[in-house]
Write an enzyme that holds these catalytic residues in place. Structure first.
Site, PDB file in Angstrom:
ATOM      1  N   LYS A  67      28.201  54.766  10.386  1.00  0.00           N
ATOM      2  CA  LYS A  67      29.504  54.454  10.973  1.00  0.00           C
ATOM      3  C   LYS A  67      30.538  54.208   9.883  1.00  0.00           C
ATOM      4  CE  LYS A  67      29.396  51.396  14.221  1.00  0.00           C
ATOM      5  NZ  LYS A  67      29.370  50.108  14.962  1.00  0.00           N
ATOM      6  N   SER A  83      38.702  46.521   9.929  1.00  0.00           N
ATOM      7  CA  SER A  83      38.227  45.453   9.035  1.00  0.00           C
ATOM      8  C   SER A  83      38.402  45.864   7.581  1.00  0.00           C
ATOM      9  CB  SER A  83      36.750  45.157   9.309  1.00  0.00           C
ATOM     10  OG  SER A  83      36.598  44.366  10.462  1.00  0.00           O
ATOM     11  N   LYS A 108      24.459  44.017   8.173  1.00  0.00           N
ATOM     12  CA  LYS A 108      24.605  43.310   9.446  1.00  0.00           C
ATOM     13  C   LYS A 108      23.916  41.962   9.320  1.00  0.00           C
ATOM     14  CE  LYS A 108      26.464  44.140  13.523  1.00  0.00           C
ATOM     15  NZ  LYS A 108      27.749  44.824  13.778  1.00  0.00           N
ATOM     16  N   ASP A 136      30.935  39.828  15.706  1.00  0.00           N
ATOM     17  CA  ASP A 136      30.208  40.710  16.617  1.00  0.00           C
ATOM     18  C   ASP A 136      30.019  39.903  17.893  1.00  0.00           C
ATOM     19  OD1 ASP A 136      27.451  42.085  17.659  1.00  0.00           O
ATOM     20  OD2 ASP A 136      28.536  43.501  16.389  1.00  0.00           O
ATOM     21  N   THR A 139      38.495  48.157  18.058  1.00  0.00           N
ATOM     22  CA  THR A 139      37.320  48.886  18.538  1.00  0.00           C
ATOM     23  C   THR A 139      37.602  49.551  19.876  1.00  0.00           C
ATOM     24  OG1 THR A 139      35.917  47.255  17.421  1.00  0.00           O
ATOM     25  CG2 THR A 139      34.852  48.748  18.968  1.00  0.00           C
TER      26      THR A 139
END
Length: 445
Positions: free
Chosen positions: A113, A377, A125, A165, A209
């Site tokens: 991504k 971001s 992550k 998230d 998003t």
């Protein structure tokens, strides 16, 4: 047994019981068969074996005290998966379902991504099995401070830049950043993104998003001589991604008739009133079912929205992974959908993806379609490094250009390898090749 099957067997043997991670690796690797055939150097340098193994996994204890003085212990994670093209970049998820397999799947997806955005950011992550629901502000603050007390030593503007998230919004980001600043004794606002506008955040980050998803879906429809204007849309979720996907879809002339949360979904044939949803979810933190008390003609149903029987043209899964299995995929097609845009991470099972492609449903894959959040971001990181802020319009225009370019890259990669208009394979290939070439150039590590 093919080379890819051999590598997958090794990955499975090494990561047993991490089902989400194995699913993500399998989905990417099978798309790469024509690439491996054309580029034997990838096999010779074991790029697949290396890219499926995180560069670093950090697991740590997070003790915190609730309002009654009781001590609790959660587990924290940060997986720094691949930094070949830039500092690790990826969100933090606070949810009771979190374990190392979830974080690894999300980090693995993040590699490709982030690569697709065209920006110099690697994949990572993190998160915790902490459940922020029904916790007081004080409890959440104390948890975030404890979490950052360990995480701070592993992150930095040029090393690893976390963001939010599921379960980590502006409140949590504020507490996390405040603790980082106290420990480091410096105002390094490029170390976390998704910050408040008063201390280094970016305009349009909250919307990014959801907006990016619609920009991508719009390009996908255009490429197939269609338009989003006048389309009827169903959305799963009612969090940040879902809300701003609904907002942008409406701006582009579509009508959103369904949204959901973990308990059920609302259907409103006249079109969802987004102001009500925003107030219920962002301000009052209530269940989506409260919507029907205020809007005559709307209905609430328990269960998953993709099991509902109503007509729509486009499905936008914006909640969580594996939201759409084979049976729900069949129902989506029976309801009349011509396109699916993945706003969540890996919301569609691998067999459902194959089914959609077989039925010639236009499918915008998550690692391409929901890349707008991480792209913005990265734009926040740029603004932080310049000590400067762009206007909402400037950031939004950059976001739209990035999403258009991601679509173009996926399209071109799919055609280059004789796969026609297959955005799933195209996104995997385009994202992979950039990282693979960087890895080979940098030697064996």
């Amino acid at each position: 047994m093919s080379y890819i099957q051999e590598v997958l067997k090794k990955v499975e043997d090494r990561n047993r019981d991490e089902h989400e991670f194995l699913q993500a690796v399998e989905e990417v690797f099978y798309s790469l068969e024509p690439v491996i055939e054309k580029h034997p150097e990838y096999k010779e340098t074991s790029v697949l074996e290396r890219i499926a193994e995180p560069e670093r996994q950090i697991i740590f204890r997070v003790p915190w005290v609730d309002d009654n003085g009781v001590v609790h212990v959660n587990r924290g994670f940060r997986v720094q998966f691949n930094g070949a093209i830039g500092p690790y970049k990826g969100g933090l998820r606070f949810h009771p379902s979190v374990y190392v397999g979830i974080i690894k799947f999300l980090g693995f997806e993040q590699i490709f991504k982030n690569s697709l955005t065209g920006l110099p950011i690697g994949g990572g992550k993190g998160g915790s099995d902490f459940n922020p629901k029904k916790k007081s502000d004080g409890e959440i603050r104390r948890f975030c401070e404890s979490f950052m007390t360990e995480l701070y030593r592993h992150i930095g503007p040029d090393v690893d830049v976390p963001a939010g998230d599921i379960g980590v919004g502006s409140r949590e980001i504020g507490y996390l950043y405040g603790q980082y600043r106290r420990i480091r004794g410096a105002f390094k606002n490029g170390v976390i993104t998704g910050k408040g506008l008063k201390y280094g955040g970016s305009l349009a980050r909250k919307e990014a998003t959801g907006y990016g998803l619609l920009y991508f879906v719009e390009e996908m429809l255009k490429a197939n001589n269609n338009s989003i204007k006048g389309k009827v849309i169903a959305i799963s979720g009612s969090g940040n991604v879902a809300i701003y996907a609904c907002e942008k879809a409406t701006e582009l002339g579509a009508k959103v008739v369904a949204m959901s949360d973990s308990a059920g979904y609302i259907y409103h044939a006249d079109g969802i009133n987004l102001d009500t949803v925003k107030r219920l979810k962002e301000v009052e933190r209530k269940r989506i079912k409260e919507y029907v008390k205020e809007h005559q003609g709307s209905k609430y149903h328990e269960g998953n929205v993709w099991e509902g029987k109503f007509k729509y043209d486009i499905a936008l899964p914006c909640s969580t992974q594996n939201d759409i299995d084979m049976e729900r995929a069949k129902n989506i097609i029976e309801n009349g959908a011509i396109a699916v845009g993945e706003g969540a991470n890996m919301p569609t099972s691998n067999d459902a993806i194959k089914f959609f492609l077989k039925k010639e449903i236009l499918l915008a894959p998550a690692k391409a379609a929901n890349a707008g959040g991480v792209a913005t971001s990265a734009l926040e990181m740029v603004q932080n490094s310049m000590r400067y802020s762009w206007s909402f319009e400037e950031v939004n225009n950059k976001l739209k250009d990035i999403m258009i370019n991601i679509h173009k890259s996926a399209c071109e990669a799919s055609k280059e390898y004789g796969l026609g208009y297959n955005l799933v394979a195209g996104a995997n290939i385009a994202g992979f090749k950039k990282v693979a070439e960087a890895m080979i150039t940098q030697g064996i590590y």
